[in-house]
Design an enzyme around this catalytic site. Structure first.
Site, PDB file in Angstrom:
ATOM      1  N   HIS A   1       0.832  -1.217   0.000  1.00  0.00           N
ATOM      2  CA  HIS A   1       0.000   0.000   0.000  1.00  0.00           C
ATOM      3  C   HIS A   1       0.856   1.252   0.000  1.00  0.00           C
ATOM      4  O   HIS A   1       1.914   1.307   0.615  1.00  0.00           O
ATOM      5  CB  HIS A   1      -1.034  -0.011   1.129  1.00  0.00           C
ATOM      6  CG  HIS A   1      -0.504   0.221   2.517  1.00  0.00           C
ATOM      7  ND1 HIS A   1      -0.307   1.484   3.036  1.00  0.00           N
ATOM      8  CD2 HIS A   1      -0.163  -0.634   3.499  1.00  0.00           C
ATOM      9  CE1 HIS A   1       0.131   1.381   4.284  1.00  0.00           C
ATOM     10  NE2 HIS A   1       0.234   0.102   4.587  1.00  0.00           N
TER      11      HIS A   1
ATOM     12  N   ASP B   1       5.980   2.640   6.881  1.00  0.00           N
ATOM     13  CA  ASP B   1       4.758   1.847   6.725  1.00  0.00           C
ATOM     14  C   ASP B   1       3.879   2.591   5.730  1.00  0.00           C
ATOM     15  O   ASP B   1       3.228   3.550   6.091  1.00  0.00           O
ATOM     16  CB  ASP B   1       4.066   1.674   8.075  1.00  0.00           C
ATOM     17  CG  ASP B   1       2.692   1.034   7.970  1.00  0.00           C
ATOM     18  OD1 ASP B   1       2.334   0.544   6.893  1.00  0.00           O
ATOM     19  OD2 ASP B   1       1.972   1.042   8.993  1.00  0.00           O
TER      20      ASP B   1
ATOM     21  N   GLU C   1      -5.267   1.962   2.330  1.00  0.00           N
ATOM     22  CA  GLU C   1      -5.182   0.808   3.250  1.00  0.00           C
ATOM     23  C   GLU C   1      -5.447   1.250   4.670  1.00  0.00           C
ATOM     24  O   GLU C   1      -6.159   0.581   5.423  1.00  0.00           O
ATOM     25  CB  GLU C   1      -3.780   0.173   3.146  1.00  0.00           C
ATOM     26  CG  GLU C   1      -3.661  -1.178   3.869  1.00  0.00           C
ATOM     27  CD  GLU C   1      -3.204  -1.113   5.317  1.00  0.00           C
ATOM     28  OE1 GLU C   1      -3.174  -2.162   5.976  1.00  0.00           O
ATOM     29  OE2 GLU C   1      -2.879   0.000   5.813  1.00  0.00           O
ATOM     30  N   GLU C   2      -4.878   2.388   5.041  1.00  0.00           N
ATOM     31  CA  GLU C   2      -4.898   2.814   6.450  1.00  0.00           C
ATOM     32  C   GLU C   2      -6.286   3.202   6.936  1.00  0.00           C
ATOM     33  O   GLU C   2      -6.500   3.364   8.134  1.00  0.00           O
ATOM     34  CB  GLU C   2      -3.930   3.995   6.653  1.00  0.00           C
ATOM     35  CG  GLU C   2      -2.465   3.674   6.364  1.00  0.00           C
ATOM     36  CD  GLU C   2      -1.817   2.758   7.408  1.00  0.00           C
ATOM     37  OE1 GLU C   2      -2.516   2.316   8.335  1.00  0.00           O
ATOM     38  OE2 GLU C   2      -0.609   2.492   7.272  1.00  0.00           O
TER      39      GLU C   2
ATOM     40  N   HIS D   1       3.763   4.506  12.300  1.00  0.00           N
ATOM     41  CA  HIS D   1       2.678   5.482  12.484  1.00  0.00           C
ATOM     42  C   HIS D   1       3.153   6.683  13.302  1.00  0.00           C
ATOM     43  O   HIS D   1       2.341   7.377  13.908  1.00  0.00           O
ATOM     44  CB  HIS D   1       1.426   4.854  13.113  1.00  0.00           C
ATOM     45  CG  HIS D   1       0.663   3.993  12.142  1.00  0.00           C
ATOM     46  ND1 HIS D   1      -0.702   3.845  12.207  1.00  0.00           N
ATOM     47  CD2 HIS D   1       1.060   3.270  11.086  1.00  0.00           C
ATOM     48  CE1 HIS D   1      -1.105   3.037  11.233  1.00  0.00           C
ATOM     49  NE2 HIS D   1      -0.038   2.679  10.538  1.00  0.00           N
TER      50      HIS D   1
END
Lengths: 356, 333
Positions: free
Chosen positions: A65, A172, A201-202, A323
């Site tokens: 992603h 990420d 995606e998140e 994150h």
């Protein structure tokens, strides 16, 4: 590891739904290396890489992603402060005082916070009370620079603390994107690869769902970056735990190689693919670890239940502080993950998916 | 039928790892179906009959269990994550079995203190698999609860009656139909129901049915201070009207109740406010599928001693056989 590629991808500013910046870098890097390159309605990059002996082999979808977590501007106060909320899972406790970049022009901003001189008792600011200060004097000045809907990303830049690690925002999952780009730059594969760099995606695995519906693969491999917390337990009752309490569960460990997911909140990994990956790593002498916690989900959660079902596995690089503005990734984990994929993907056959 | 129930309930098959159950069912239905296949996720899909309506009947093979993902470095105690909805109050002292047959016992922190009367969080439980000689269970191994099947009069007591008893109803219905049906029937023995109805979703997509029927257990209202439900154990096949994931079209309820009345099959209505079945995802497959559910009443759900009544099971088999063995007419709602 192609450090320059990862640097550019980590520095790209692309929160969920506004992935243009990452998309451009990826398209430029894979153009000419793949066929049927296109961007779909939601913003996924889809492509294929035909294999030299593709006929009769499973069609493998490999995904990563592109989007990162961040904030979005929702309004401007009379004082010229930006009201905002989160896009994706973000920890409100790390935000106060943080440097951020606002909008397409990456205006420098800071997340509002009261200096220690004025309030030692200050608690973290809940996400719905969060404001970003771009130095504007009032609403009119801020409104000339920023509009509701503008993205806000971490401003922290990419760096190499030492030869063995990289540090940056959005590892990420730009590390996964970099890995997939490097994989596609390889010469022809025996098997057909179907490729998706996914969006959103998140915020709920949205891009991957339509990508899987469009590509209808036989197997899917999701490339991810997953939390590692291989650190001393500094929680309040750590001393007590040392006296025979439960050991600390790190989820994954840096330097221990790619991490396989056995089960997360959205997917149970197909046991046949787990066995195939573990055997492949053993044969190639590549270290491998199992993620030891269930938390979270990946694009695999949407892909494996798309259409009439897709056996799916997740191969992830462990990283600390994901994150956040400065995730930490070991170069060796990246390289081992790439080596594992290069080693096992050509061996994927109908026999891999045979049931006893 | 009891031997089949024993065989299936004592089989090992936590969600995602249903292969042992699937093998037993494949052996059982061979000769009773026109065609069978295993799909990408592991659903066993059996087709029988032709003409009429294309019907998907779904009973799930998987059971709740645990996934041992982390072994304590020194003690070897396994820390685990839930597979499906575990009831914490049933865990301490319970036994789990890994695929290779190794049995583990679940313990809890401070078992004679806080753990005695409270219901601790899942992270406070652990599994002991020590054998005194140092052998260990590998992290990443799933396990299912372990308990033998017993009967007491008409009562059936076993682990994983949820939903092996639904599988039994499907198998016995296939046996009763004897490969004769005026409808195109797809019997699905589905995977991964307990973790989010995942198998039935992909099977329904592939089959593209015109009608969906789930076979699953439901709670009863005849236990003290439990949920208020009208369903009683021994009260007959439960025809679902409503649950937290499905509103059954009235035409389907009427079709089932009409058939039961005509054939003198004992039935009761079921409304369940906490829980759902494979029918919830069948109904939203592709352009939508009218779907219902025949439920087997069951006490002590998600414990190692789920309890059903053989008379209810027989009623479910008879009802399903009558429903599927003749042309299906659903009144337009």
């Amino acid at each position: 590891m192609n450090i320059d590629l990862l640097r550019r991808l980590s520095s790209a500013r692309a929160i969920s739904g506004q992935e243009d910046d990452a998309r451009q870098i990826i398209i430029a890097a894979i153009e000419g290396q793949v066929e049927e390159l296109r961007v779909d309605t939601l913003g996924n990059i889809l492509a294929s890489k035909p294999g030299s002996q593709g006929a009769g082999r499973p069609r493998v979808m490999v995904t990563a992603h592109m989007d990162e977590i961040g904030l979005v501007v929702r309004g401007i106060t009379a004082e010229g402060l930006l009201r905002c909320y989160n896009v994706g899972g973000i920890d409100a406790r790390i935000l106060p005082g943080l440097r951020v970049a606002v909008g397409a022009e990456a205006l420098p901003g800071v997340v509002l916070w009261k200096p220690i001189h004025l309030g030692r008792e200050q608690k973290s600011v809940p996400l719905d009370k969060l404001h970003v200060d771009i130095g504007a004097r009032d609403r009119a000045e801020a409104a000339r620079l920023v509009r509701p809907g503008d993205m806000i990303t971490f401003a922290e830049g990419f760096s190499q603390p030492g030869p063995g690690s990289v540090r940056g925002k959005a590892l990420d999952n730009r590390a996964g994107c970099a890995l997939l780009v490097e994989l596609l730059q390889d010469a022809a594969w025996p098997c057909d690869l179907l490729v998706a760099f996914t969006c959103q995606e998140e915020i709920g695995l949205r891009g991957a769902q339509v990508a899987a519906q469009a590509l209808q693969p036989d197997v899917a491999i999701v490339l991810e970056t997953t939390p590692a917390h291989d650190l001393p337990d500094l929680s309040a009752d750590a001393d007590e735990r040392a006296g025979g309490g439960p050991a600390f569960n790190p989820a994954t460990r840096l330097g221990a190689g790619p991490a396989l997911t056995v089960m997360d909140t959205r997917m149970i990994t197909d046991p046949r693919l787990l066995a195939w990956l573990r055997a492949g790593a053993r044969a190639a002498g590549i270290p491998l670890q199992l993620k030891s916690m269930r938390g979270g989900g990946t694009d695999g959660g949407a892909i494996h239940i798309a259409g009439s079902g897709v056996p799916t596995a997740v191969v992830a690089m462990p990283a600390r502080y994901v994150h956040g503005p400065a995730a930490l990734l070991r170069v060796s984990d990246y390289d081992h993950t790439l080596a594992l994929l290069r080693s096992v993907l050509p061996d994927l056959s109908a026999a891999t998916l045979a049931r006893d | 039928m009891n031997e089949l129930i024993r065989k299936l309930t004592e089989a090992w098959g936590p969600s995602g790892y249903e292969h042992q159950v699937r093998r037993l069912i494949q052996e059982e239905v061979a000769g009773l179906v026109d065609e069978m296949r295993v799909d990408a996720l592991g659903n066993l899909i059996c087709r029988v009959g032709s003409g009429g309506k294309r019907v998907m009947v779904s009973a799930h093979m998987d059971e709740i269990g645990v996934m041992a993902l982390f072994a304590e470095p020194e003690s070897g105690y396994l820390r685990f994550e839930p597979i499906g909805g575990l009831l914490h109050s049933t865990l301490a002292g319970n036994r789990v079995r890994f695929e290779d047959g190794i049995t583990g016992v679940i313990g809890v922190h401070d078992s004679f203190g806080v753990g005695r009367t409270s219901v601790p969080a899942l992270r406070d439980f652990y599994i002991d698999v020590s054998d005194g000689a140092g052998a260990a269970v590998e992290a990443g191994s799933p396990a299912a609860f372990w308990r033998e099947f017993e009967t007491r009069g008409t009562r059936l007591i076993a682990k994983s009656l949820d939903d092996r008893i639904g599988c039994v109803v499907a198998i016995e219905t296939l046996r009763a139909l004897g490969r004769q049906a005026p409808n195109e029937l797809h019997f699905v023995f589905s995977v991964q129901e307990e973790v989010g109805l995942r198998g039935a979703r992909t099977a329904a997509y592939a089959i593209d049915p015109e009608l969906g029927i789930a076979l699953d257990v439901t709670a009863t209202g005849d236990e003290p201070r439990n949920r208020k439900m009208a369903v009683t154990l021994g009260g007959g096949a439960a025809i679902k009207v409503h649950d937290s994931g499905l509103v059954v079209p009235p035409a389907i309820v009427a079709w089932m109740e009409g058939c039961a009345a005509q054939e003198g099959i004992p039935v009761q209505r079921e409304l369940l406010d906490a829980g759902t079945t494979d029918a919830a995802v069948i109904q939203v497959a592709r352009a939508g599928v009218p779907s219902g559910c025949i439920s087997i009443p069951c006490r002590f759900l998600h414990t190692s001693s789920e309890t059903c009544d053989i008379r209810d099971v027989q009623a479910c088999v008879e009802l399903l056989r009558q429903l599927l063995g003749r042309p299906i007419e659903l009144d337009a709602a």
